[in-house]
Design a protein around this motif. Structure first.
Motif, PDB file in Angstrom:
ATOM      1  N   PRO A  87       0.832  -1.203   0.000  1.00 55.06           N
ATOM      2  CA  PRO A  87       0.000   0.000   0.000  1.00 55.06           C
ATOM      3  C   PRO A  87       0.865   1.250   0.000  1.00 55.06           C
ATOM      4  N   GLN A  88       0.416   2.259  -0.687  1.00 48.58           N
ATOM      5  CA  GLN A  88       1.145   3.519  -0.756  1.00 48.58           C
ATOM      6  C   GLN A  88       0.675   4.422   0.363  1.00 48.58           C
ATOM      7  N   ARG A  89       1.610   5.033   1.049  1.00 47.75           N
ATOM      8  CA  ARG A  89       1.247   5.963   2.105  1.00 47.75           C
ATOM      9  C   ARG A  89       0.879   7.304   1.485  1.00 47.75           C
ATOM     10  N   SER A  90      -0.235   7.822   1.907  1.00 38.94           N
ATOM     11  CA  SER A  90      -0.661   9.109   1.357  1.00 38.94           C
ATOM     12  C   SER A  90      -0.113  10.271   2.178  1.00 38.94           C
ATOM     13  N   LYS A  91       0.300   9.998   3.416  1.00 34.93           N
ATOM     14  CA  LYS A  91       0.798  11.051   4.286  1.00 34.93           C
ATOM     15  C   LYS A  91       2.297  11.220   4.071  1.00 34.93           C
ATOM     16  N   ARG A  92       2.715  12.420   3.804  1.00 35.06           N
ATOM     17  CA  ARG A  92       4.136  12.701   3.603  1.00 35.06           C
ATOM     18  C   ARG A  92       4.788  12.979   4.957  1.00 35.06           C
ATOM     19  N   PRO A  93       6.059  12.594   5.109  1.00 35.12           N
ATOM     20  CA  PRO A  93       6.725  12.885   6.383  1.00 35.12           C
ATOM     21  C   PRO A  93       6.883  14.382   6.601  1.00 35.12           C
ATOM     22  N   ARG A  94       6.825  14.763   7.872  1.00 30.60           N
ATOM     23  CA  ARG A  94       6.989  16.168   8.205  1.00 30.60           C
ATOM     24  C   ARG A  94       8.421  16.594   7.965  1.00 30.60           C
ATOM     25  N   PRO A  95       8.625  17.725   7.324  1.00 31.99           N
ATOM     26  CA  PRO A  95       9.993  18.213   7.165  1.00 31.99           C
ATOM     27  C   PRO A  95      10.525  18.733   8.499  1.00 31.99           C
ATOM     28  N   ILE A  96      11.811  18.600   8.712  1.00 31.98           N
ATOM     29  CA  ILE A  96      12.432  19.108   9.926  1.00 31.98           C
ATOM     30  C   ILE A  96      12.745  20.580   9.711  1.00 31.98           C
ATOM     31  N   THR A  97      12.233  21.397  10.590  1.00 31.57           N
ATOM     32  CA  THR A  97      12.487  22.834  10.464  1.00 31.57           C
ATOM     33  C   THR A  97      13.716  23.195  11.279  1.00 31.57           C
ATOM     34  N   SER A  98      14.276  24.320  11.000  1.00 26.10           N
ATOM     35  CA  SER A  98      15.502  24.742  11.673  1.00 26.10           C
ATOM     36  C   SER A  98      15.264  25.085  13.138  1.00 26.10           C
ATOM     37  N   THR A  99      14.008  25.273  13.549  1.00 24.25           N
ATOM     38  CA  THR A  99      13.725  25.602  14.941  1.00 24.25           C
ATOM     39  C   THR A  99      13.688  24.364  15.827  1.00 24.25           C
ATOM     40  N   GLN A 100      13.622  23.176  15.234  1.00 26.64           N
ATOM     41  CA  GLN A 100      13.602  21.958  16.021  1.00 26.64           C
ATOM     42  C   GLN A 100      15.023  21.561  16.405  1.00 26.64           C
ATOM     43  N   ASP A 101      15.185  21.057  17.616  1.00 26.73           N
ATOM     44  CA  ASP A 101      16.472  20.550  18.050  1.00 26.73           C
ATOM     45  C   ASP A 101      16.503  19.050  17.807  1.00 26.73           C
ATOM     46  N   VAL A 102      17.235  18.628  16.805  1.00 30.52           N
ATOM     47  CA  VAL A 102      17.372  17.217  16.499  1.00 30.52           C
ATOM     48  C   VAL A 102      18.551  16.691  17.294  1.00 30.52           C
ATOM     49  N   GLN A 103      18.298  15.675  18.101  1.00 30.10           N
ATOM     50  CA  GLN A 103      19.346  15.102  18.928  1.00 30.10           C
ATOM     51  C   GLN A 103      20.127  14.079  18.120  1.00 30.10           C
ATOM     52  N   THR A 104      21.420  14.298  17.986  1.00 37.31           N
ATOM     53  CA  THR A 104      22.294  13.362  17.305  1.00 37.31           C
ATOM     54  C   THR A 104      23.507  13.123  18.186  1.00 37.31           C
TER      55      THR A 104
END
Length: 61
Positions: free
Chosen positions: A12-29
């Motif tokens: 099945p194809q997902r109709s929902k696209r992933p949310r883009p990461i904005t520069s205001t979010q703190d991504v933990q790496t």
């Protein structure tokens, strides 16, 4: 609501696209979080050791 028909081996194809990461979010790496880097190293070492033991046990069967 659209009804979809699925058959065996159909993906099945997902109709929902992933949310883009904005520069205001703190991504933990591991690069920007030393505690996370340490945790990743500890877990990786444990998994490598467990895998070594599993393969060693299989080899001795």
């Amino acid at each position: 609501m659209k009804k979809e028909n699925y058959t065996m081996n159909a993906t099945p194809q997902r109709s929902k696209r992933p949310r883009p990461i904005t520069s205001t979010q703190d991504v933990q790496t591991s690069r920007n979080n030393p505690a996370l880097a340490q945790k990743i190293q500890e877990v990786s070492a444990r998994i490598i050791k467990e895998n070594y033991e599993l393969y060693k046990d299989l080899e001795n069967k």
